[in-house]
Design a protein around this motif. Structure first.
Motif, short mmCIF file in Angstrom:
data_model
loop_
_atom_site.label_atom_id
_atom_site.label_comp_id
_atom_site.label_asym_id
_atom_site.label_seq_id
_atom_site.Cartn_x
_atom_site.Cartn_y
_atom_site.Cartn_z
N GLN A 152 33.75 54.06 43.17
CA GLN A 152 34.97 53.27 43.03
C GLN A 152 34.85 52.27 41.89
O GLN A 152 35.81 52.05 41.14
CB GLN A 152 35.25 52.53 44.35
N ASP B 216 35.22 54.19 38.73
CA ASP B 216 36.63 54.56 38.56
C ASP B 216 37.45 53.38 38.04
O ASP B 216 38.41 53.55 37.28
CB ASP B 216 37.18 55.04 39.90
N ALA B 217 37.05 52.18 38.43
CA ALA B 217 37.80 50.98 38.03
C ALA B 217 37.54 50.60 36.58
O ALA B 217 38.43 50.06 35.91
CB ALA B 217 37.44 49.82 38.94
N SER C 142 41.37 58.27 35.92
CA SER C 142 41.22 58.08 37.37
C SER C 142 40.45 59.25 37.96
O SER C 142 40.70 60.41 37.63
CB SER C 142 42.60 57.99 38.03
N THR D 283 40.55 60.05 41.11
CA THR D 283 41.22 60.60 42.29
C THR D 283 41.79 61.99 42.04
O THR D 283 42.03 62.74 43.00
CB THR D 283 42.35 59.67 42.77
N ALA E 151 41.80 55.74 46.75
CA ALA E 151 42.95 55.42 45.90
C ALA E 151 42.91 53.99 45.40
O ALA E 151 43.53 53.68 44.38
CB ALA E 151 44.24 55.68 46.66
N SER E 152 42.20 53.11 46.10
CA SER E 152 42.16 51.70 45.72
C SER E 152 40.97 51.03 46.40
O SER E 152 40.35 51.60 47.31
CB SER E 152 43.45 50.99 46.12
#
Length: 200
Positions: free
Chosen positions: A32, A35-36, A41, A43, A66-67
Motif C-alpha cells: 500500500q 502504491d501511494a 495504481s 489495484t 483501494a485506500s
C-alpha cells in the motif's frame, strides 16, 4: 530417556508460528505504501470478474487495497483471526490462506457482475473466521474441540455481527461475494488435515 525441549526453545517456537500472519499483514502495508508513492495504481492487478486476463488477482487481490482506510479496516481482524489460525502452525496458516484465497477468488470471479474489480484482504478475514467457527465441528480430540469451541465463541461475540453484515448487508462497493466465498473456503479447510489429530 529423551530430554524435554528447553522452555526457552518452546517459547521461541510458539512465537515463531505467529510470524506468518504478521509478515502477511506487513507485506500488505508495504504494498500500500508503494502504491501511494509510485505512479499509477496497483489495484488494477486485482481480480476482475469474468476476465481471464485478471486471474493473477486470485493471488494479488487479497494483498491490494483501494485506500489506506480500506487496509486499516482489515488490519486488526486479519491479525487477530490470522494469529488464531496460526496457533496450529505456520504451515497450516499458509494452507488455509491459500485455499481461502482460491475458493474466495473463484467464487467471486464467477458470481460478481462481469468486469467488477475486487481487491482487499477481507476475503482472508472472512475465511479465517469461517475456519475458526467450523473447526469446532471437525473430528478431533475432545480437549481440542473444547478449546476450539471456547475460541470460536469469543470470536463469534467479537466479530459475528460484522461478519453477517458483511455478507447479507454489505453496502455499495463492498464485495459480499468475496466475503461469502472466503468464509466457505475457510469452512472447508476446517475439515481437512485432521487425520493426525484423530489418531493422537
Amino acid at each position: 530417556m529423551t530430554a524435554s525441549p528447553a522452555p526457552a526453545r518452546r517459547t521461541s517456537s510458539s512465537f515463531a508460528r505467529f510470524f506468518a500472519p504478521v509478515a502477511l499483514l506487513a507485506l500488505m502495508w508495504v504494498i500500500q505504501f508503494a502504491d501511494a508513492v509510485l505512479p499509477g495504481s496497483f489495484t488494477g492487478w486485482g481480480l476482475r470478474s469474468w476476465d481471464l486476463g485478471s486471474l493473477q488477482g486470485l493471488v494479488l487481490g487479497p494483498l491490494l487495497h483501494a485506500s489506506w482506510a480500506h487496509l486499516i479496516a482489515n488490519s486488526v481482524p486479519l491479525l487477530v483471526l490470522g494469529c488464531l489460525v496460526a496457533v496450529e502452525g505456520a504451515k497450516r496458516f499458509w494452507a488455509v490462506t491459500a485455499v481461502v484465497a482460491l475458493v474466495g477468488g473463484i467464487g467471486t470471479w464467477f458470481v460478481n457482475a462481469p468486469g467488477t474489480l475486487t481487491v482487499g484482504a477481507s476475503v482472508l478475514v472472512f475465511g479465517y473466521f469461517g475456519y475458526i467457527i467450523m473447526r469446532v465441528f471437525a473430528p478431533g480430540r475432545v480437549a481440542h474441540r473444547i478449546a476450539y469451541a471456547a475460541i470460536a465463541l469469543i470470536v463469534a461475540v467479537l466479530y459475528g455481527a460484522s461478519m453477517l453484515t458483511g455478507i447479507f448487508g454489505a453496502g455499495a462497493g463492498v464485495s459480499w461475494q468475496a466475503h461469502l466465498f472466503g468464509a466457505i473456503g475457510g469452512g472447508l479447510m476446517a475439515f481437512s488435515g485432521r487425520r493426525a489429530d484423530r489418531a493422537a
